[in-house]
Enzyme design. Structure first.
Site, PDB file in Angstrom:
ATOM      1  CG  ASN A  92      65.578  20.497 -10.255  1.00 19.29           C
ATOM      2  OD1 ASN A  92      64.360  20.676 -10.210  1.00 19.29           O
ATOM      3  ND2 ASN A  92      66.307  20.767 -11.319  1.00 19.29           N
TER       4      ASN A  92
ATOM      5  CG  ASN B 175      32.637 -14.436   1.363  1.00 22.78           C
ATOM      6  OD1 ASN B 175      32.550 -15.652   1.244  1.00 22.78           O
ATOM      7  ND2 ASN B 175      31.735 -13.596   0.883  1.00 22.78           N
TER       8      ASN B 175
ATOM      9  CD  GLU C 227      38.375 -13.342  -0.974  1.00 22.65           C
ATOM     10  OE1 GLU C 227      37.954 -13.661  -2.085  1.00 22.65           O
ATOM     11  OE2 GLU C 227      37.604 -13.056  -0.028  1.00 22.65           O
TER      12      GLU C 227
ATOM     13  CE  LYS D 122      30.360 -17.062  -0.352  1.00 20.80           C
ATOM     14  NZ  LYS D 122      31.103 -17.543  -1.480  1.00 20.80           N
TER      15      LYS D 122
ATOM     16  CB  THR E  69      55.753 -30.339  -2.958  1.00 13.21           C
ATOM     17  OG1 THR E  69      55.474 -31.699  -3.304  1.00 13.21           O
ATOM     18  CG2 THR E  69      56.677 -30.289  -1.746  1.00 13.21           C
ATOM     19  CG  HIS E  70      54.241 -30.421  -7.222  1.00 22.78           C
ATOM     20  ND1 HIS E  70      54.807 -29.937  -8.362  1.00 22.78           N
ATOM     21  CD2 HIS E  70      55.236 -31.066  -6.554  1.00 22.78           C
ATOM     22  CE1 HIS E  70      56.093 -30.281  -8.408  1.00 22.78           C
ATOM     23  NE2 HIS E  70      56.383 -30.958  -7.310  1.00 22.78           N
TER      24      HIS E  70
ATOM     25  CE1 TYR F 130      62.688  16.883 -10.717  1.00 24.45           C
ATOM     26  CE2 TYR F 130      62.278  18.461 -12.480  1.00 24.45           C
ATOM     27  CZ  TYR F 130      61.823  17.687 -11.424  1.00 24.45           C
ATOM     28  OH  TYR F 130      60.492  17.698 -11.089  1.00 24.45           O
TER      29      TYR F 130
ATOM     30  CB  SER G  45      27.423 -13.540   0.593  1.00 25.36           C
ATOM     31  OG  SER G  45      26.527 -13.431  -0.496  1.00 25.36           O
TER      32      SER G  45
ATOM     33  CB  SER H  27      52.968  17.786  -7.824  1.00 22.81           C
ATOM     34  OG  SER H  27      53.834  18.819  -7.398  1.00 22.81           O
TER      35      SER H  27
ATOM     36  CD  GLN I  61      54.857  17.489 -10.493  1.00 23.51           C
ATOM     37  OE1 GLN I  61      55.584  18.455 -10.297  1.00 23.51           O
ATOM     38  NE2 GLN I  61      53.687  17.606 -11.099  1.00 23.51           N
TER      39      GLN I  61
ATOM     40  CE  LYS J  49      57.553  14.622  -5.381  1.00 20.10           C
ATOM     41  NZ  LYS J  49      58.013  14.327  -6.768  1.00 20.10           N
TER      42      LYS J  49
HETATM   43  N1  ARG Z   1      57.069  19.207  -8.064  1.00 21.88           N
HETATM   44  C1  ARG Z   1      58.331  18.881  -8.601  1.00 21.88           C
HETATM   45  C2  ARG Z   1      58.621  17.376  -8.460  1.00 21.88           C
HETATM   46  O1  ARG Z   1      57.959  16.771  -7.702  1.00 21.88           O
HETATM   47  C3  ARG Z   1      59.400  19.629  -7.880  1.00 21.88           C
HETATM   48  C4  ARG Z   1      60.611  19.929  -8.645  1.00 21.88           C
HETATM   49  C5  ARG Z   1      60.294  20.812  -9.781  1.00 21.88           C
HETATM   50  N2  ARG Z   1      61.451  21.320 -10.383  1.00 21.88           N
HETATM   51  C6  ARG Z   1      61.380  21.999 -11.511  1.00 21.88           C
HETATM   52  N3  ARG Z   1      62.454  22.497 -11.960  1.00 21.88           N
HETATM   53  N4  ARG Z   1      60.268  22.128 -12.180  1.00 21.88           N
HETATM   54  O2  ARG Z   1      59.492  16.832  -9.105  1.00 21.88           O
END
Ligand code: ARG
Length: 460
Positions: free
Chosen positions: A113, A288, A293, A286, A158-159, A320, A280, A26, A325, A328
């Protein structure tokens, strides 16, 4: 190579498959948590030393090492290889490379964790404060516009059918109120984010004599989590934040939709400055409203992120699980999308010009004062249902004769109801129509100015 050696490799006979390494890493996205990870580790290390779990000497080495890593990270000097898996293991492995054995003591009484839960809470409480600041700026921009249009009358819909005349300032302050609620919601959410989870360990707490409250104090958390199993598996605060973001961008999207519609030739109520529009590549005429948007379009991303988060959480067994993960990327994307949309919309609000003449003219059309005529009759003692029917008949008569309400003479009106008098015309102008709505929260100039003054003096 020390770098690719896993801190958890004790029970493994074979190295991790390269594809597995890539798949599970990650670090490409959680690297942005590095400041919080290091700050959290500094607090954890200070607590371990205070409790006599590590020596003062080790504490010093660890703190110096972490400080250096922070510096190098800021300068982009460190190579965040996916073999390091995530930012937590990367920082720890850099530390061990630099300070040796002492570095291996940092993770005492802690698990990734509770560490990741801490990092994300620290990250999000900062971002929520930023978001609330940006909402405030947007509210100010809307209020400024509203003050410029205290007299501007526009057709209210309205509407999407012309309904009754209203002040443009009333319309603009309607958005102010929405953003006020959004900001309050983020403030509420912040209370649940700002809870310190470290010390929950992997799921059960730790047998070591740690001091969780001390860590909370060092990291400026008002409270600590009360159940270690809950603390490592709870991502409610993320779902809540993304929902709050969804409502906020939905409000922005509705405002944008009006701007898009109103900037068409068909409406022509507003002109967005050239600097906030695009052309455009094929049609030279145009101009825009792409910014508006895109905000409307980006609303979909945030809704999608909310569904992603809720779906990740839905079937998770306690406690956990690595699924977490996946929280994120949708979270980071939501923060980025929301902040950039809020900033650009605030700027755009200062770059629009309303065609007040056209709005006023359109407000007069479409029998928009028919309700006022019905209310006039109510004042003369006619029951509302009856006055509504009478005004409806008069509108039908006007359509047939191609007239508008104020061009009928009293004699014509008396054909419908004997109690009509000269004083009716006063009720048929758009100004009067607006100003008689003098109930709290209504569109009269008096009420709208009153609200504006409350806003001005923070009495909301
Ligand atoms: N990269 C992991 C996450 O974002 C961190 C925690 C990982 N914990 C584990 N026991 N593998 O959740």
């Amino acid at each position: 190579m020390t770098k690719t050696k896993k801190p958890w490799d004790g029970r493994f006979a074979e190295p991790t498959d390269k594809n597995v390494e890539r798949f599970t890493a990650s670090i490409d996205f959680d690297r942005q948590l590095y400041r919080y990870d290091i700050e959290g580790s500094i607090a954890h290390c200070r607590m371990l030393a205070k409790q006599g779990i590590i020596s003062d000497e080790d504490e010093k080495k660890i703190l110096t090492g972490l400080g250096d890593i922070l510096n190098d990270m800021e300068k982009g000097k460190l190579d965040l290889d996916c073999a390091l898996e995530d930012i937590h293991m990367a920082v720890e492995s850099f530390l061990i490379d630099r300070v040796g054995e002492a570095g291996g003591k940092l993770h005492t009484g802690r698990s990734r964790n509770d560490q990741v839960a801490l990092d994300i809470r620290m990250y999000l409480r900062d971002e929520v404060k930023d978001v609330m600041g940006l909402i405030g700026i947007l509210q100010e921009a809307l209020h400024k516009l509203a003050k410029e249009h205290m007299e501007t009358i526009m057709p209210g819909y309205t509407h999407l059918q012309k309904a009754q005349p209203v002040l443009l300032s009333h319309y603009l302050l309607a958005y102010w109120e929405m953003f006020k609620r959004d900001s309050e919601r983020f403030g509420e959410c912040l209370k649940r984010i700002n809870v310190m989870p470290l010390g929950s360990g992997a799921l059960a707490g730790t047998g070591l004599p740690i001091d969780r409250k001390y860590v909370a104090q060092l990291l400026d958390f008002p409270v600590i989590t009360k159940n270690s199993m809950d603390a490592v598996s709870d991502r409610d605060f993320i779902a809540e934040f993304v929902f709050d973001a969804g409502l906020t961008i939905m409000h922005m999207s509705r405002f944008c939709e009006d701007l898009i519609l109103w900037s068409t030739e068909e409406f022509g109520y507003v002109e967005i400055a050239d600097s906030f529009t695009t052309g455009s590549s094929i049609m030279p005429q145009k101009k825009n409203p792409d910014v508006a948007e895109l905000i409307r379009g980006k609303t979909g991303r945030i809704y999608g992120n909310l569904i992603t988060i809720l779906t990740i959480l839905k079937g998770l067994p306690m406690t956990y699980n690595r699924d977490l993960q996946e929280d994120k990327e949708p979270l980071f994307d939501t923060v980025h999308t929301l902040k950039s949309s809020l900033s650009i919309l605030s700027e755009m609000a200062g770059n629009v010009k309303f065609d007040c003449e056209k709005m006023r003219k359109r407000a007069l059309e479409g029998f928009s004062t028919a309700t006022d005529m019905a209310e006039y009759l109510v004042m003369k003692g006619v029951p509302f249902r009856e006055s509504h029917r009478l005004a409806g008949k008069i509108v039908a008569y006007c359509i047939e004769k191609n007239k508008d309400l104020s061009s009928l003479d009293v004699a014509e009106l008396k054909n419908f109801y004997g109690g009509f008098d000269e004083d009716v015309y006063k009720y048929l102008t758009v100004e009067e129509s607006v100003n008689v709505k003098n109930v709290p929260g209504g569109t009269s100039k008096e009420m709208v100015s009153k609200r504006s003054k409350e806003i001005e003096s923070n009495r909301d």
